[in-house]
Design an enzyme around this catalytic site. Sequence first.
Site, PDB file in Angstrom:
ATOM      1  N   CYS A  78       0.829  -1.210   0.000  1.00 18.41           N
ATOM      2  CA  CYS A  78       0.000   0.000   0.000  1.00 18.41           C
ATOM      3  C   CYS A  78       0.868   1.268   0.000  1.00 18.41           C
ATOM      4  O   CYS A  78       1.458   1.610  -1.012  1.00 18.41           O
ATOM      5  CB  CYS A  78      -0.978  -0.025   1.169  1.00 18.41           C
ATOM      6  SG  CYS A  78      -2.352   1.124   0.977  1.00 18.41           S
ATOM      7  N   HIS A 166      -3.995  -5.135   0.516  1.00 25.90           N
ATOM      8  CA  HIS A 166      -3.521  -5.665   1.796  1.00 25.90           C
ATOM      9  C   HIS A 166      -3.686  -7.187   1.836  1.00 25.90           C
ATOM     10  O   HIS A 166      -4.793  -7.687   2.056  1.00 25.90           O
ATOM     11  CB  HIS A 166      -4.299  -5.029   2.956  1.00 25.90           C
ATOM     12  CG  HIS A 166      -3.953  -3.593   3.185  1.00 25.90           C
ATOM     13  ND1 HIS A 166      -2.936  -3.192   4.020  1.00 25.90           N
ATOM     14  CD2 HIS A 166      -4.473  -2.465   2.663  1.00 25.90           C
ATOM     15  CE1 HIS A 166      -2.849  -1.882   4.014  1.00 25.90           C
ATOM     16  NE2 HIS A 166      -3.776  -1.402   3.203  1.00 25.90           N
ATOM     17  N   GLU A 168      -2.726  -9.140   4.117  1.00 26.47           N
ATOM     18  CA  GLU A 168      -2.788  -9.634   5.500  1.00 26.47           C
ATOM     19  C   GLU A 168      -4.209  -9.711   6.050  1.00 26.47           C
ATOM     20  O   GLU A 168      -4.437 -10.388   7.057  1.00 26.47           O
ATOM     21  CB  GLU A 168      -1.925  -8.749   6.417  1.00 26.47           C
ATOM     22  CG  GLU A 168      -2.417  -7.324   6.618  1.00 26.47           C
ATOM     23  CD  GLU A 168      -1.963  -6.344   5.546  1.00 26.47           C
ATOM     24  OE1 GLU A 168      -2.022  -5.129   5.804  1.00 26.47           O
ATOM     25  OE2 GLU A 168      -1.572  -6.791   4.450  1.00 26.47           O
TER      26      GLU A 168
END
Length: 508
Positions: A78, A166, A168
């Site tokens: 990001c 993202h 995660e």
Amino acid sequence: MDTIIILDFGSQYTQLIARKIRELNVYCEIHPFDKVPALTDDVKGVVFSGSPYSCNAADAPVPNMEGIKGRLPLLAVCYGAQYLARWGGGRVQQSKIREYGRANLSYIDSESPLMKGVPMGSQVWMSHGDTIEVLPEGYRTICSTANVKYAGYQIEGEPTYAIQFHPEVHHSTDGPTLLRNFVVGICGCRQEWTPESFIESTVAELRAKVGSDKVVLGLSGGVDSTVAAVLLNRAIGHQLHCIFVDNGLLRKNEFESVLESYRDMGLNVKGVDAKQRFYDVLAGVTDPEKKRKGIGKTFIDVFDAEAKQIADAKWLGQGTIYPDVIESSSVKGPSQTIKSHHNVGGLPDYMKLQLVEPLRSLFKDEVRRVGRQLGIKDSLIGRHPFPGPGLAIRILSDVTPEKVRILQEVDDIFIQGLRDADLYDKVWQAGAMLLPVQSVGVMGDERTYESVVALRAVESVDGMTADWSHLPYDFMARISNEIINRVRGVNRVVYDISSKPPATIEWE
């Protein structure tokens, strides 16, 4: 131990990146972006986190990439991706189309090592206000979505990768695959970070560090202090002296039952009844932070007096865990302090003890896995988190022994009810709050004017975010009825249906 370094630019998701890498049995550490640690041979790769900042802002975080870019595998997420693009001469500007939420990959470079095994159409999670409009020369696109052409890229000729989504968060369905590709495939990390390896290395380190000295440790009945005590006990045996203080703010009968459990585990533990000292300090105090600080200071005073009775004690053991350490470090751009931490920040000058913190590198879920590997009973390992200041911050007014009694009774009915209904392990944390509110009720033919209690149950992974638990209506009806019938002083029960954020799990 092979290590991945995560440089934190203030993203709310940074800890989640670390937890996902740890789940691959690979050790990683989080450091502020402006405090890059020594890049020893153990460091196999680096991750740049996201950030609330724009890389075009005058005060944007700027990392020192010397010794990283081009030398070590790098994954920029990001903000990190946007920063690298701008640094290389590309153009980053505010998005014309809102880029927040779910998206799907419409192009994937199947030859890219980072994208191996990620299928076309894979769902990813976007969360940014800026976007990359032009890539620098030598930067090659490796994935796109319908609205984001440069969703991911690689710098040609070096192991530097970047993505604007993202991986995660659980909304990125193939995020674990992508992270595995980077950590195991590109960085070549060995997957050796396991509970067994942690216990073996930590016990050896504790023996070397402490030697023949004595250690004192304050037990709370919680998971962290319990696992820390068992680890230290395995390393140094009866050189460890545990102190379990009854502050009068524990759950019903908790002091007696947990103290007995500790003794059954072979721990050298002393129980100290200090209830009245804590009640005296809390008398008339309603401000939550003043409660916390008063409880903290009183605990240190009680603990210090007990520790001085242990001749030649040199060390203080604590159950500090990694989130405590991370959230207490200075990183540009993190959220403001919501409440004071009880485990981090050093000791008063008058306590002449050195700190030993065997769990300092672990997340809460890792602490539980280590505890199970150590053979600690599930009745202790599986316990819900409980606030350090205890029931004091679940009484939303001044604390008195009578209010504690009421809340203990309510809490006991709620928690035991969850256990009996096989709901306890499906809830991450549960408890009750005694509100500074009284309401009219009718019991028999009499009018009552008594207290209101709020029940709280949440589902979470690590407490960073949480959603309220959708407990069955018939269960809630039964628990409410039991509380009102059995607990004198309560005539109304409400249920908290707020998520975190915007609310916190505790009310104070």
